[in-house]
Enzyme design. Sequence first.
Site, mmCIF file in Angstrom:
data_model
loop_
_atom_site.group_PDB
_atom_site.id
_atom_site.type_symbol
_atom_site.label_atom_id
_atom_site.label_comp_id
_atom_site.label_asym_id
_atom_site.label_seq_id
_atom_site.Cartn_x
_atom_site.Cartn_y
_atom_site.Cartn_z
ATOM 1 N N ASP A 1 -19.259 -6.863 7.000
ATOM 2 C CA ASP A 1 -18.867 -6.213 8.258
ATOM 3 C C ASP A 1 -17.362 -6.292 8.509
ATOM 4 O OD1 ASP A 1 -18.849 -8.987 8.700
ATOM 5 O OD2 ASP A 1 -20.694 -8.938 9.860
ATOM 6 N N HIS B 1 -28.362 -12.919 14.598
ATOM 7 C CA HIS B 1 -27.880 -11.765 13.830
ATOM 8 C C HIS B 1 -27.553 -12.173 12.396
ATOM 9 C CE1 HIS B 1 -23.384 -12.388 15.173
ATOM 10 N NE2 HIS B 1 -23.553 -12.905 13.988
ATOM 11 N N GLU C 1 -27.141 -6.926 15.478
ATOM 12 C CA GLU C 1 -27.428 -7.614 16.732
ATOM 13 C C GLU C 1 -28.849 -7.327 17.207
ATOM 14 O OE1 GLU C 1 -25.215 -9.764 17.414
ATOM 15 O OE2 GLU C 1 -23.547 -8.964 18.565
HETATM 16 C C1 GLP Z 1 -20.388 -13.644 12.356
HETATM 17 C C2 GLP Z 1 -20.536 -12.679 11.150
HETATM 18 C C3 GLP Z 1 -21.704 -13.091 10.340
HETATM 19 C C4 GLP Z 1 -21.662 -14.597 10.230
HETATM 20 C C5 GLP Z 1 -22.125 -15.191 11.532
HETATM 21 C C6 GLP Z 1 -22.070 -16.702 11.596
HETATM 22 O O1 GLP Z 1 -20.258 -12.994 13.538
HETATM 23 N N1 GLP Z 1 -20.632 -11.306 11.461
HETATM 24 O O2 GLP Z 1 -21.657 -12.454 9.076
HETATM 25 O O3 GLP Z 1 -22.522 -15.031 9.219
HETATM 26 O O4 GLP Z 1 -21.460 -14.566 12.595
HETATM 27 O O5 GLP Z 1 -20.785 -17.151 11.867
HETATM 28 P P1 GLP Z 1 -20.354 -18.684 11.862
HETATM 29 O O6 GLP Z 1 -20.507 -19.154 10.458
HETATM 30 O O7 GLP Z 1 -18.925 -18.695 12.314
HETATM 31 O O8 GLP Z 1 -21.272 -19.411 12.779
#
Ligand code: GLP
Length: 257
Positions: free
Chosen positions: A81, A152, A157
């Site tokens: 993304d 997500h 979402e």
């Molecule tokens: C983000 C990304 C995801 C990621 C997730 C977890 O928003 N879009 O691809 O895996 O949220 O993030 P974190 O590892 O910072 O908790």
Amino acid sequence: MPPMDGSARPYRLVVAPAPELAEQLAEQVLAERLASRPQPLGLATGATMEPFYAALSRRVAALSEEQQQRLRQTWCSFNLDEYVGLGPEDPESFTATMARLLRTPLGLDHACVHCPDGLADDPVAEARRYRLSLAAAGGLGLQLLGLGRNGHVGFNEPPCGPEAGTRLIDLTAATREQNAFAFAGQASAVPGQAITLGLAEILSARQLVLLVTGAAKAEILARALRQPPTADVPASWLQRHPDLLVLADPAAAAGLL
Ligand code: GLP
């Protein structure tokens, strides 16, 4: 590792301290990339993934010059993304993040580290272009995934069904709050939209690896894996994948054991 309680889970679960998980994942990704005819690799960003990229960089630096060259020649990855409105010059963009964590340390050409273009004039058309470019490259082999606190994956979402394709999406307030750490703690500074690979493309990958660490993710991980799949928890559709590996540290796995 087979389930310790003898139940037939639709996924494999490895529970280990976070640094060990990062090493294991780096080893797996490297073996995949150095295999003959590697398929495109699906990559994720987020705080959870950072130790993995550090481990990968260390391992690549220890390879022979010949192997490093082979890696550079055959590299092909697609990120999940990108924020709409952010470009490579914005340090918070996932394109810039990948340059910092992957492209520069491994010496990769930017053309083989694909991210959606967050600055495209028409983000809907850009999402379509990204989907077609992944399909033209052969689709995903190994897909790495983190887990959002609202369930997500990528930026799919809730609510989200398994047929949702690559698209432009509005980010929820919960996600903007979660990702505020990268924007000086300001949720309002987190872009309101993103382009994300869809669950449809994610579920089409040959293998999925979900990496989850920390107690804050324990409840949502248990909801994703222990309850019947539901649009309220997009990650729960991963249960339908025939080859799902879950890497969790003891704190995140607390609700699974
Ligand atoms: C983000 C990304 C995801 C990621 C997730 C977890 O928003 N879009 O691809 O895996 O949220 O993030 P974190 O590892 O910072 O908790």
